[in-house]
Design an enzyme around this catalytic site. Structure first.
Site, PDB file in Angstrom:
ATOM      1  N   GLY A   1       0.837  -1.196   0.000  1.00 34.42           N
ATOM      2  CA  GLY A   1       0.000   0.000   0.000  1.00 34.42           C
ATOM      3  C   GLY A   1       0.867   1.238   0.000  1.00 34.42           C
ATOM      4  O   GLY A   1       2.079   1.153   0.196  1.00 34.42           O
ATOM      5  N   LYS A   2       0.283   2.377  -0.235  1.00 30.66           N
ATOM      6  CA  LYS A   2       1.030   3.633  -0.141  1.00 30.66           C
ATOM      7  C   LYS A   2       0.051   4.778  -0.002  1.00 30.66           C
ATOM      8  O   LYS A   2      -1.074   4.715  -0.530  1.00 30.66           O
ATOM      9  CB  LYS A   2       1.860   3.858  -1.406  1.00 30.66           C
ATOM     10  CG  LYS A   2       2.972   4.855  -1.229  1.00 30.66           C
ATOM     11  CD  LYS A   2       4.122   4.214  -0.498  1.00 30.66           C
ATOM     12  CE  LYS A   2       5.404   4.969  -0.592  1.00 30.66           C
ATOM     13  NZ  LYS A   2       6.547   4.073  -0.321  1.00 30.66           N
TER      14      LYS A   2
END
Ligand code: GLU
Length: 401
Positions: A91-92
């Site tokens: 994720g980011k």
């Protein structure tokens, strides 16, 4: 990724699934500024994959943050975690802002507002944020505090990169730099280079670049050039990194460090060194400057510093590239240790952290190197093969594709 898919004959359905994030969140955060006005900041969180575990990855604060960048970075996190052998997806997150122009109070209110908005989609078993560009232990502390308030319980395990003494782990701040050096030393082993004779140029002097340079020096390598956003410095004899670090912390600039010559970032990238470590932003080594690179090897500390065009040039020139998803996995590896310690409420000392991190990264390097030999592909394509392979079986067995 396409080169890896082709080489390993990845199932078309799996490839199509991996090509897009599972979920993207866009949020708008109203923040009361110090002058009394309200400013609305745009933020994102992309969860690329949860096939191998909860989404995992940092949150960056930068004026150039955009959805495409966050999506790409979340994909790289999936691959990075898989290459490192961690039980995580990728994720980011990011907020479009210029933290250098904001007060501490404004930053805190924006950070808390971001967590309020993304809270339904994060959690220690769902998506675990961490630091990235321009975010640090203080920002993680605010995030943890805000999330704990929302959940009405102590929630250290939903975020990593926290300060020591409040759920943070020994070794986390230096971890990405330590890992880059582990990867570089492994590369030197296979290329039969004596580390004591190696010269190093590091682009970037943020958390990643500064630790990379310091750890290289601790290992007896000669750090001859470093730079930050305002340019770099060079000394053929190598820097005393303790003195340089103290100078930088005091003066907030590298320029003027006694015994050094000022150079530009472009000159740094073209130095004839053993290892070039780009540890700043993405898209630094591009078609236009790839031909000028004279390093024997490139060890990517930043995420995505090299474009595919530049990669082709390096392949042709025989420059050994240790790709980002392998080389800079040290940060998230120690984030994983932090998470494990949080879940168990039992903490390890620094020696144990560094030993386990080194072991895991050496193992990952070996796997990628052997894969590159087996498939006759570059280290980058091999790293993607390792990542996609790790995902392919669970995707099939779970019935995702
Ligand atoms: N932001 C770091 C990275 O790009 C660390 C992520 C984490 O620890 O989750 O790898």
């Amino acid at each position: 990724m396409e080169a890896a898919e082709k080489a390993m004959k990845l199932d078309k359905g799996a490839a199509a699934i991996i090509a897009e994030p599972e979920r993207i969140l866009e949020v708008h955060i109203p923040v009361r500024m110090d002058d009394g006005s309200v400013k609305v900041f745009t933020g994102y969180r992309a969860q690329h994959s949860t096939v191998l575990g909860p989404a995992k990855g940092g949150v960056r604060y930068h004026p150039s943050v955009n959805l495409d960048e966050v999506k790409t970075l979340s994909f790289w996190m999936t691959c990075k975690c898989a290459v490192a052998g961690l039980p995580y997806g990728g994720g980011k997150g990011g907020i479009i802002c210029d933290p250098s122009k904001m007060s501490k109070g404004e930053l805190e209110r924006m950070t808390r507002g971001y967590i309020d908005k993304i809270a339904p989609c994060i959690g220690e078993k769902l998506d675990i944020p961490a630091p990235d560009m321009n975010t640090n232990g203080q920002v993680m502390a605010w995030m943890m505090d805000e999330y704990s308030k929302i959940k009405s319980q102590y929630e250290p395990g939903f975020i990593t990169g926290k300060p020591l003494g409040m759920g943070g782990s020994e070794g986390r701040t230096a971890a990405t730099g330590v890992g880059i050096v582990v990867a570089a030393l492994e590369a030197m082993k296979v290329k039969k280079v004596d580390p004591k004779k190696a010269t190093i140029a590091v682009q970037g002097y943020g958390n990643v670049g500064s630790w990379t340079a310091k750890v290289f020096a601790q290992k007896g390598c000669k750090v001859v050039a470093v730079s930050d956003i305002n340019g770099g410095i060079y000394n053929a004899k190598g820097f005393d990194m303790k003195k340089l670090d103290a100078y930088y912390n005091k003066n907030k600039t590298l320029k003027g460090f006694p015994g050094s010559k000022n150079i530009s970032n472009a000159e740094l990238l073209a130095l004839p060194v053993t290892v070039l470590a780009p540890c700043a932003m993405e898209l630094q080594l591009v078609k236009e400057n790839a031909d000028k690179v004279r390093a024997k090897m490139i060890v990517e500390g930043a995420n995505g510093p090299t474009t595919p065009d530049a990669d082709k040039v390096f392949d042709k020139k025989g420059i050994f590239v240790v790709p980002d998803i392998l080389a800079n996995g040290g940060g998230v590896t120690v984030s994983y240790f932090e998470w494990v310690q949080n879940l168990y409420r039992f903490f390890w000392d620094e020696k144990r952290i560094v030993e386990r991190q080194t072991e895991m990264m050496q193992k990952a390097f070996k796997k990628v190197y052997e894969t590159s030999k087996e498939y006759k592909v570059s280290m980058r394509v091999a790293a993607y093969i390792v990542a996609l392979n790790a995902m392919a079986m669970p995707m099939k067995m779970r019935g995702i594709c």
